[in-house]
Design an enzyme around this catalytic site. Structure first.
Site, PDB file in Angstrom:
ATOM      1  N   LYS A 216       0.842  -1.197   0.000  1.00 23.94           N
ATOM      2  CA  LYS A 216       0.000   0.000   0.000  1.00 23.94           C
ATOM      3  C   LYS A 216       0.882   1.254   0.000  1.00 23.94           C
ATOM      4  O   LYS A 216       0.684   2.162  -0.782  1.00 23.94           O
ATOM      5  CB  LYS A 216      -0.915  -0.041   1.227  1.00 23.94           C
ATOM      6  CG  LYS A 216      -1.872   1.101   1.350  1.00 23.94           C
ATOM      7  CD  LYS A 216      -2.852   0.851   2.501  1.00 23.94           C
ATOM      8  CE  LYS A 216      -3.681   2.077   2.790  1.00 23.94           C
ATOM      9  NZ  LYS A 216      -4.610   1.867   3.909  1.00 23.94           N
ATOM     10  N   GLU A 222      10.465  -4.831   4.470  1.00 23.92           N
ATOM     11  CA  GLU A 222      10.530  -6.223   4.007  1.00 23.92           C
ATOM     12  C   GLU A 222      10.194  -6.325   2.523  1.00 23.92           C
ATOM     13  O   GLU A 222      10.908  -6.981   1.746  1.00 23.92           O
ATOM     14  CB  GLU A 222       9.532  -7.102   4.794  1.00 23.92           C
ATOM     15  CG  GLU A 222       9.858  -7.304   6.251  1.00 23.92           C
ATOM     16  CD  GLU A 222       9.272  -6.228   7.159  1.00 23.92           C
ATOM     17  OE1 GLU A 222       8.959  -5.117   6.665  1.00 23.92           O
ATOM     18  OE2 GLU A 222       9.128  -6.497   8.360  1.00 23.92           O
ATOM     19  N   GLY A 277      -4.975  -2.391   5.270  1.00 20.42           N
ATOM     20  CA  GLY A 277      -4.173  -3.515   4.775  1.00 20.42           C
ATOM     21  C   GLY A 277      -4.834  -4.862   5.008  1.00 20.42           C
ATOM     22  O   GLY A 277      -4.971  -5.690   4.099  1.00 20.42           O
ATOM     23  N   ARG A 278      -5.279  -5.092   6.251  1.00 23.04           N
ATOM     24  CA  ARG A 278      -5.847  -6.408   6.570  1.00 23.04           C
ATOM     25  C   ARG A 278      -7.261  -6.580   6.037  1.00 23.04           C
ATOM     26  O   ARG A 278      -7.876  -7.623   6.233  1.00 23.04           O
ATOM     27  CB  ARG A 278      -5.787  -6.645   8.088  1.00 23.04           C
ATOM     28  CG  ARG A 278      -6.456  -5.578   8.923  1.00 23.04           C
ATOM     29  CD  ARG A 278      -6.066  -5.722  10.386  1.00 23.04           C
ATOM     30  NE  ARG A 278      -6.579  -4.641  11.220  1.00 23.04           N
ATOM     31  CZ  ARG A 278      -5.983  -3.467  11.397  1.00 23.04           C
ATOM     32  NH1 ARG A 278      -4.852  -3.191  10.781  1.00 23.04           N
ATOM     33  NH2 ARG A 278      -6.511  -2.547  12.207  1.00 23.04           N
ATOM     34  N   GLU A 363      -4.870  -7.595  15.035  1.00 25.58           N
ATOM     35  CA  GLU A 363      -4.394  -6.253  14.723  1.00 25.58           C
ATOM     36  C   GLU A 363      -5.555  -5.264  14.861  1.00 25.58           C
ATOM     37  O   GLU A 363      -5.353  -4.100  15.185  1.00 25.58           O
ATOM     38  CB  GLU A 363      -3.792  -6.200  13.309  1.00 25.58           C
ATOM     39  CG  GLU A 363      -2.821  -5.052  13.132  1.00 25.58           C
ATOM     40  CD  GLU A 363      -1.936  -5.188  11.914  1.00 25.58           C
ATOM     41  OE1 GLU A 363      -0.702  -5.147  12.057  1.00 25.58           O
ATOM     42  OE2 GLU A 363      -2.476  -5.320  10.798  1.00 25.58           O
ATOM     43  N   HIS A 394      -5.471 -34.440  16.869  1.00 29.11           N
ATOM     44  CA  HIS A 394      -4.367 -35.297  17.311  1.00 29.11           C
ATOM     45  C   HIS A 394      -3.243 -34.486  17.943  1.00 29.11           C
ATOM     46  O   HIS A 394      -2.148 -34.992  18.124  1.00 29.11           O
ATOM     47  CB  HIS A 394      -3.849 -36.114  16.127  1.00 29.11           C
ATOM     48  CG  HIS A 394      -4.897 -37.028  15.583  1.00 29.11           C
ATOM     49  ND1 HIS A 394      -4.990 -38.355  15.941  1.00 29.11           N
ATOM     50  CD2 HIS A 394      -5.945 -36.784  14.752  1.00 29.11           C
ATOM     51  CE1 HIS A 394      -6.030 -38.902  15.325  1.00 29.11           C
ATOM     52  NE2 HIS A 394      -6.631 -37.961  14.613  1.00 29.11           N
ATOM     53  N   LYS A 514       9.319  -1.401  14.735  1.00 27.16           N
ATOM     54  CA  LYS A 514       9.854  -1.047  13.415  1.00 27.16           C
ATOM     55  C   LYS A 514      10.894   0.058  13.553  1.00 27.16           C
ATOM     56  O   LYS A 514      11.975  -0.002  12.958  1.00 27.16           O
ATOM     57  CB  LYS A 514       8.733  -0.480  12.528  1.00 27.16           C
ATOM     58  CG  LYS A 514       7.937  -1.480  11.750  1.00 27.16           C
ATOM     59  CD  LYS A 514       7.192  -0.721  10.639  1.00 27.16           C
ATOM     60  CE  LYS A 514       5.756  -1.119  10.554  1.00 27.16           C
ATOM     61  NZ  LYS A 514       4.933  -0.351   9.641  1.00 27.16           N
TER      62      LYS A 514
HETATM   63  C1  G6Q Z   1      -2.615  -4.119   8.007  1.00 29.46           C
HETATM   64  C2  G6Q Z   1      -1.383  -3.446   8.378  1.00 29.46           C
HETATM   65  C3  G6Q Z   1      -0.116  -4.098   7.895  1.00 29.46           C
HETATM   66  C4  G6Q Z   1       0.263  -3.784   6.453  1.00 29.46           C
HETATM   67  C5  G6Q Z   1       1.707  -4.219   6.212  1.00 29.46           C
HETATM   68  C6  G6Q Z   1       2.154  -3.977   4.796  1.00 29.46           C
HETATM   69  O1  G6Q Z   1      -3.716  -3.723   8.271  1.00 29.46           O
HETATM   70  O2  G6Q Z   1      -1.476  -2.118   8.057  1.00 29.46           O
HETATM   71  O3  G6Q Z   1      -0.125  -5.485   8.064  1.00 29.46           O
HETATM   72  O4  G6Q Z   1      -0.615  -4.404   5.570  1.00 29.46           O
HETATM   73  O5  G6Q Z   1       2.560  -3.562   7.104  1.00 29.46           O
HETATM   74  O6  G6Q Z   1       2.071  -2.632   4.484  1.00 29.46           O
HETATM   75  P1  G6Q Z   1       2.234  -2.135   3.008  1.00 29.46           P
HETATM   76  O7  G6Q Z   1       1.117  -2.709   2.207  1.00 29.46           O
HETATM   77  O8  G6Q Z   1       2.188  -0.645   3.062  1.00 29.46           O
HETATM   78  O9  G6Q Z   1       3.549  -2.656   2.518  1.00 29.46           O
END
Ligand code: G6Q
Length: 551
Positions: A216, A222, A277-278, A363, A394, A514
């Site tokens: 986003k 990462e 994001g989620r 989250e 199990h 972070k």
């Molecule tokens: C979700 C969070 C988080 C996010 C990641 C990736 O709700 O905001 O998990 O999706 O940190 O972020 P980017 O899409 O900006 O790389």
């Protein structure tokens, strides 16, 4: 346009609300009732405590609830402004108060022609423009019209992203693998651990590989690190920087950073700051899903999401699946002091569903202050976890059956198998139904002894039962059902967060770690870098790491 919470919510803390206090008094009676008694007193309980929507049947009869419990829970929901908050979300108001953002994942699956306005702009047409672009691109890749730089057909898709830009696509790909194009492979790289990228690409041919960089913000450490590794890997073989054009596309809201990385914005699929994001697996972040299952199936998944959205928006709370599930979660979390919820899909394709839900639920609702910034004096989001059945039976089910903790469980099953194999589906589903029965009703000491078990062993072999479960049953795992299932949990999360008066859509808790890691990177890379400001544990660990890192 800033709408957050109704005035009543700001003036009356949750635990001081009359309905909440009534619920507490009611709990004092309920805690002594066994599910056996509840079923014995009402022969139609199994039919009465059930509801259905968007192809999903919810049996919630094996819960510690009576009509009175539900009445009180529904009263709490009303008093906490759930109706207003749902309406505010669908109207595009900025209910993510701490980030001043609208929360409009529901717009991602709104049909053409519906109007959802944010800051004076109807966002639905833009959603469909992106969907159409995704569909055209996905079709080209699937048909082999979109070719790699050397003219070879794309056979492998690697989606790079993390968190919300990864867990949804991974889960959806696994869940809908049955519908996927089988002459292509799909991989997902998220971890900054180099092993993730290396193992995901070790047997791939760069000439046949397409990378989808999903971020986003397009600034995530990462994802950007892995994207650069991918570019190096690709160019090492293909030589020419021009190849990037044929082997990389981006999904982002940040065109500037995408361009800086070297991906032309004509190969970027956008989304918007009102998609968390989620909550984004059904946006362009789902491009890998769409390539895997095809645009038609992707649209069917969106229809499933939308059907559940409409159910949530319009159905009275007493028959509203997400509301009921959310309220039950609150009931166990805040009165029975349950610390976790287990999600147990009896469907191998849903093996990543619990992992996906971990982020969605934790989250969203892992918050310690209210929307007004006050420390809560009650528990908020429980831990969500789980594994597919029957495997879990199990391993950890022992604790669920006979341990000392109360673990409410969501069992998820389907009437039809996508891969019928002899009578295996009946075996699978017999296990699901048997588990919920065993958890609810158990086996008394007397019953155990009557079966011939000696007295000394009987306590070990008896089951108290009284363990609550929900059962979610659908006909078949289809793209529609998956969409409905995800939307069900999304809206259950909103329901819970509204009762707790927290912001379910921000995630400030991920920031501190972070920032500290950023500061630490040079300290790990450079052995002479001084280590000011660390505690003695952390600085000792860093020194040890530096000493041994070269092997
Ligand atoms: C979700 C969070 C988080 C996010 C990641 C990736 O709700 O905001 O998990 O999706 O940190 O972020 P980017 O899409 O900006 O790389």
């Amino acid at each position: 346009m800033m709408v957050t919470t109704p005035a009543t919510m700001r003036t009356s803390p949750l635990t001081a609300r009359p309905a909440w206090m009534a619920l507490d008094a009611h709990y004092q009676k309920m805690r002594h009732l066994h599910l056996r008694q509840l079923f014995a007193h009402d022969s139609r309980r199994g039919e009465r405590f059930a509801a259905e929507a968007a192809g999903i049947y919810l049996d919630y009869s094996k819960n510690h609830v009576t009509d009175e419990t539900l009445r009180l829970l529904l009263q709490v929901a009303e008093d906490c402004g759930l109706r207003e908050r749902i309406d505010a979300m669908f109207r595009g108001e900025k209910i993510n108060a701490t980030e001043q953002r609208a929360v409009l994942h529901v717009a991602l699956r709104a049909p053409k022609g519906e109007r959802i306005v944010v800051d004076g702009v109807d966002v639905v047409p833009a959603v469909h423009t992106v969907l159409d672009r995704m569909a055209a691109f996905a079709q080209q890749v699937r048909d082999g019209q979109w070719r790699g730089y050397t003219g070879k057909r794309i056979r492998h898709v690697v989606s790079i992203g993390i968190g919300g830009s990864d867990l949804g696509p991974v889960m959806a790909y696994e869940a809908l693998r049955y519908y996927s194009q089988r002459d292509m492979s799909f991989r997902f790289v998220s971890n900054v651990d180099g092993t993730d990228f290396t193992e995901a690409t070790r047997d791939l041919d760069p000439e046949e590989t397409l990378f989808i960089v999903c971020s986003k913000t397009f600034t995530t450490l990462e994802t950007l690190t892995n994207a650069h590794a991918a570019r190096t890997w690709c160019l090492h073989r293909l030589g020419d920087a021009q190849a990037v054009r044929k082997h990389f596309v981006a999904v982002s809201t940040n065109s500037e950073e995408v361009t800086k990385f070297g991906i032309d914005t004509s190969q970027m699929f956008g989304f918007w700051d009102w998609v968390g994001g989620r909550y984004s697996m059904d946006s362009a972040i789902g491009l890998s899903t769409m390539i895997a299952i095809g645009p038609e199936n992707f649209r069917a998944m969106l229809d499933g999401f939308h059907a559940m959205d409409e159910h949530f928006r319009t159905t009275p709370f007493e028959r509203n699946l997400p509301v009921l599930m959310g309220l039950l979660a609150v009931w166990y979390n805040n009165f029975f002091e349950a610390q976790t919820v287990a999600v147990l899909p009896y469907e191998q394709y849903l093996k990543r569903f619990p992992a996906y839900l971990q982020q969605l639920t934790m989250e969203s609702n892992g918050k310690h202050v209210t929307l007004d910034g006050d420390r809560v004096d009650y528990q908020t989001g429980p831990v969500y976890w789980g594994e597919p059945g029957t495997n879990g039976q199990h391993s950890f089910y022992q604790l669920v059956h006979q341990g000392t903790r109360l673990i409410p469980c969501d069992f998820i099953g389907f009437c039809q198998s996508l891969n019928p194999l002899g009578h295996q589906h009946d075996l699978l589903m017999a296990n699901l139904f048997a588990q919920t029965e065993a958890l609810a009703f158990g086996k008394t000491l007397d019953e155990v002894k009557a079966g011939g078990t000696p007295d000394w062993l009987a306590p070990h072999r008896s089951f108290e039962g009284n363990r609550p479960t929900n059962t979610l049953l659908a006909e078949r795992l289809t793209p529609e059902t998956l969409g409905a299932l995800v939307a069900l949990y999304e809206h259950s999360v909103l329901t819970q967060g509204t009762i707790w008066n927290i912001d379910s859509f921000d995630q400030w808790g991920v920031e501190l770690g972070k920032a500290l890691a950023q500061r630490m990177i040079p300290e790990l890379e450079n052995a002479d870098e001084p280590l000011p400001g660390h505690d003695s544990s952390t600085s000792t660990l860093i020194r040890r790491y530096r000493r041994f890192k070269a092997g």
